[in-house]
Design an enzyme around this catalytic site. Structure first.
Site, mmCIF file in Angstrom:
data_model
loop_
_atom_site.group_PDB
_atom_site.id
_atom_site.type_symbol
_atom_site.label_atom_id
_atom_site.label_comp_id
_atom_site.label_asym_id
_atom_site.label_seq_id
_atom_site.Cartn_x
_atom_site.Cartn_y
_atom_site.Cartn_z
ATOM 1 N N GLU A 87 0.842 -1.194 0.000
ATOM 2 C CA GLU A 87 0.000 0.000 0.000
ATOM 3 C C GLU A 87 0.877 1.244 0.000
ATOM 4 O O GLU A 87 1.983 1.233 0.537
ATOM 5 C CB GLU A 87 -0.915 -0.018 1.227
ATOM 6 C CG GLU A 87 -1.929 -1.143 1.108
ATOM 7 C CD GLU A 87 -2.854 -1.306 2.300
ATOM 8 O OE1 GLU A 87 -3.992 -1.740 2.074
ATOM 9 O OE2 GLU A 87 -2.452 -1.017 3.441
ATOM 10 N N CYS A 101 3.779 8.627 0.770
ATOM 11 C CA CYS A 101 4.302 7.716 1.792
ATOM 12 C C CYS A 101 4.454 6.354 1.125
ATOM 13 O O CYS A 101 3.466 5.706 0.775
ATOM 14 C CB CYS A 101 3.324 7.677 2.965
ATOM 15 S SG CYS A 101 3.816 6.516 4.243
ATOM 16 N N CYS A 108 6.810 -6.612 6.834
ATOM 17 C CA CYS A 108 7.924 -6.089 7.627
ATOM 18 C C CYS A 108 8.384 -7.153 8.612
ATOM 19 O O CYS A 108 7.570 -7.909 9.143
ATOM 20 C CB CYS A 108 7.486 -4.836 8.396
ATOM 21 S SG CYS A 108 8.850 -4.021 9.263
ATOM 22 N N CYS A 115 2.185 -2.108 15.686
ATOM 23 C CA CYS A 115 2.048 -1.772 14.267
ATOM 24 C C CYS A 115 1.359 -2.907 13.508
ATOM 25 O O CYS A 115 1.724 -4.072 13.638
ATOM 26 C CB CYS A 115 3.434 -1.512 13.693
ATOM 27 S SG CYS A 115 3.410 -1.189 11.922
ATOM 28 N N CYS A 329 -0.407 6.069 9.988
ATOM 29 C CA CYS A 329 0.823 5.401 10.436
ATOM 30 C C CYS A 329 0.493 4.057 11.083
ATOM 31 O O CYS A 329 -0.340 3.984 11.984
ATOM 32 C CB CYS A 329 1.528 6.226 11.496
ATOM 33 S SG CYS A 329 2.262 7.710 10.885
HETATM 34 N N1 SAH Z 1 10.081 0.868 9.659
HETATM 35 C C1 SAH Z 1 10.112 2.291 9.580
HETATM 36 C C2 SAH Z 1 9.043 2.902 8.689
HETATM 37 C C3 SAH Z 1 7.602 2.392 8.836
HETATM 38 S S1 SAH Z 1 6.668 2.772 10.269
HETATM 39 C C4 SAH Z 1 10.067 2.897 10.968
HETATM 40 O O1 SAH Z 1 9.900 2.166 11.939
HETATM 41 O O2 SAH Z 1 10.257 4.103 11.096
HETATM 42 C C5 SAH Z 1 6.272 4.445 10.151
HETATM 43 C C6 SAH Z 1 5.872 5.082 11.482
HETATM 44 O O3 SAH Z 1 4.578 4.646 11.926
HETATM 45 C C7 SAH Z 1 6.833 4.759 12.623
HETATM 46 O O4 SAH Z 1 7.229 5.964 13.220
HETATM 47 C C8 SAH Z 1 5.979 3.959 13.605
HETATM 48 O O5 SAH Z 1 6.409 4.164 14.913
HETATM 49 C C9 SAH Z 1 4.588 4.501 13.330
HETATM 50 N N2 SAH Z 1 3.502 3.605 13.707
HETATM 51 C C10 SAH Z 1 3.441 2.275 13.569
HETATM 52 N N3 SAH Z 1 2.267 1.794 14.023
HETATM 53 C C11 SAH Z 1 1.553 2.863 14.456
HETATM 54 C C12 SAH Z 1 0.248 3.021 15.010
HETATM 55 N N4 SAH Z 1 -0.563 2.001 15.178
HETATM 56 N N5 SAH Z 1 -0.146 4.276 15.327
HETATM 57 C C13 SAH Z 1 0.662 5.346 15.102
HETATM 58 N N6 SAH Z 1 1.874 5.248 14.572
HETATM 59 C C14 SAH Z 1 2.325 4.025 14.259
#
Ligand code: SAH
Length: 339
Positions: A87, A101, A108, A115, A329
């Site tokens: 996505e 994005c 992952c 996440c 996110c």
């Molecule tokens: N692997 C990379 C990029 C993908 S995650 C990283 O960890 O930075 C992108 C962002 O989404 C990260 O900052 C992560 O902390 C945030 N994120 C993941 N799950 C989330 C959620 N349920 N609510 C809010 N932010 C979340």
């Protein structure tokens, strides 16, 4: 059929036996000019146009689904010929920015507990060409893009060769001429990748998902902490800061009653000590199915923000965009392909 978007001129030359040497550059340039039809590439010889038409496609990916949020965020689900689903999201912000994005992996491997992407594990890396395809498809559908963040599915520093190659293609004048400084790589804290960015003085911006500044707490959220504890992460980031001289952005996903206390903020201040003008993006946790965390109340979010301000921390609240389409996110999971 062989797809053409995202291939380097050299790859195009090899795959299509192109000569003379300028021919591959010419084809490469045509692919990003907005012409989406081989017949109209009038500077290419007719025989080549016919060959391309018979055996080539622009994209390898198929656009499976498009969902538009009430706030204008658009999430697109793409499927590659091997069945891999990813996505990608376009966010339009108040400042008139249009940010893509992008995903860097199918799924992952990092296993962050909060996440949604993590739940399905890692299927495979995306190739540079596939990453470029994502961007070009978004541009085709949403118009010009001003910023790119590698914050979609996957851990970009675990697929850095392909991410760097995609950035090279996107920034070349014949493609998007995209400024590398408007591209952000976001990591959960993969130290060797950070050191490589420092070593090669990469001009892209670096964002680090911190989420807790205490090893024990962070390890409960992010297993990567067991491999690279906060002290090691901080050393690598300070080294990066010295080598590259760019401000680092930190992301802090705020989870109710888990990492949102004043004690947590104190630990964060301690961790940030030594960084030049760090910026912290505060992201209230976005709910995802099957996870038992809770989003913090507005009161707790503002208490945390106020405490940060009182301690001289530059912290901004990230308004969640695209929550209603599972495009915010941590909500990207490729599940729309199953609906
Ligand atoms: N692997 C990379 C990029 C993908 S995650 C990283 O960890 O930075 C992108 C962002 O989404 C990260 O900052 C992560 O902390 C945030 N994120 C993941 N799950 C989330 C959620 N349920 N609510 C809010 N932010 C979340």
């Amino acid at each position: 059929m062989i797809s053409l978007i995202g291939k380097t001129p050299k790859e195009l030359a090899d795959e299509w036996s192109l000569s003379p040497p300028f021919r591959a550059k010419q084809l490469f340039k045509n692919l990003y000019s907005g012409i989406m039809n081989f017949d109209e590439m009038s500077d290419l010889p007719k025989t080549l146009r016919e060959t391309l038409k018979a055996n080539g496609t622009f994209f390898s990916a198929e656009l499976l689904r498009e969902r538009v949020s009430a706030d204008g965020t658009v999430k697109r689900t793409l499927r590659f010929p091997d069945g891999a689903v990813i996505e990608a999201v376009v966010l339009t912000t108040d400042k008139g920015r249009k940010t893509a994005c992008l995903s860097t992996q199918v799924g992952c491997a990092m296993g962050c507990r909060f996440c949604h992407t993590a739940l399905g594990g890692l299927k495979r890396n995306l190739s540079a060409a596939e990453i470029v395809e994502e961007m070009i498809l978004l541009r085709q559908k949403s118009g010009p893009i001003s910023h790119i963040v590698f914050m979609g599915m996957g851990e970009p520093l675990n697929n850095l060769d392909e991410v760097v190659k995609a950035v090279e293609i996107l920034s070349s004048p014949e493609c998007c001429h995209f400024s590398k400084r408007k591209i952000t790589i976001s990591t959960c804290g993969v130290v060797p990748g950070i050191l490589r960015m420092a070593e090669e003085k990469m001009p892209m911006k670096l964002a680090v998902s911190l989420n807790a500044a205490d090893n024990k707490k962070r390890a409960q959220l992010m297993p990567i902490t067991l491999k690279y504890p906060l002290e090691e992460l901080k050393d690598a980031l300070l080294h990066y800061q010295d080598a590259v001289g760019r401000r680092i952005t930190f992301e802090y996903v705020l989870i109710d009653e888990f990492n949102d206390s004043i004690g947590d903020l104190t630990a964060l201040c301690r961790f940030l000590n030594g960084f030049h003008t760090p910026l912290v993006n505060l992201i209230p946790w976005n709910p995802t199915p099957n996870l038992s965390f809770k989003s913090p109340s507005n009161n707790r979010v503002h208490r945390f923000l106020q405490a940060a301000a009182d301690n001289g921390i530059n912290m901004t609240l990230r308004r969640s965009r695209g929550r209603d389409i599972e495009g915010a996110c941590g909500q990207l999971a490729g599940k729309d392909s199953e609906k």
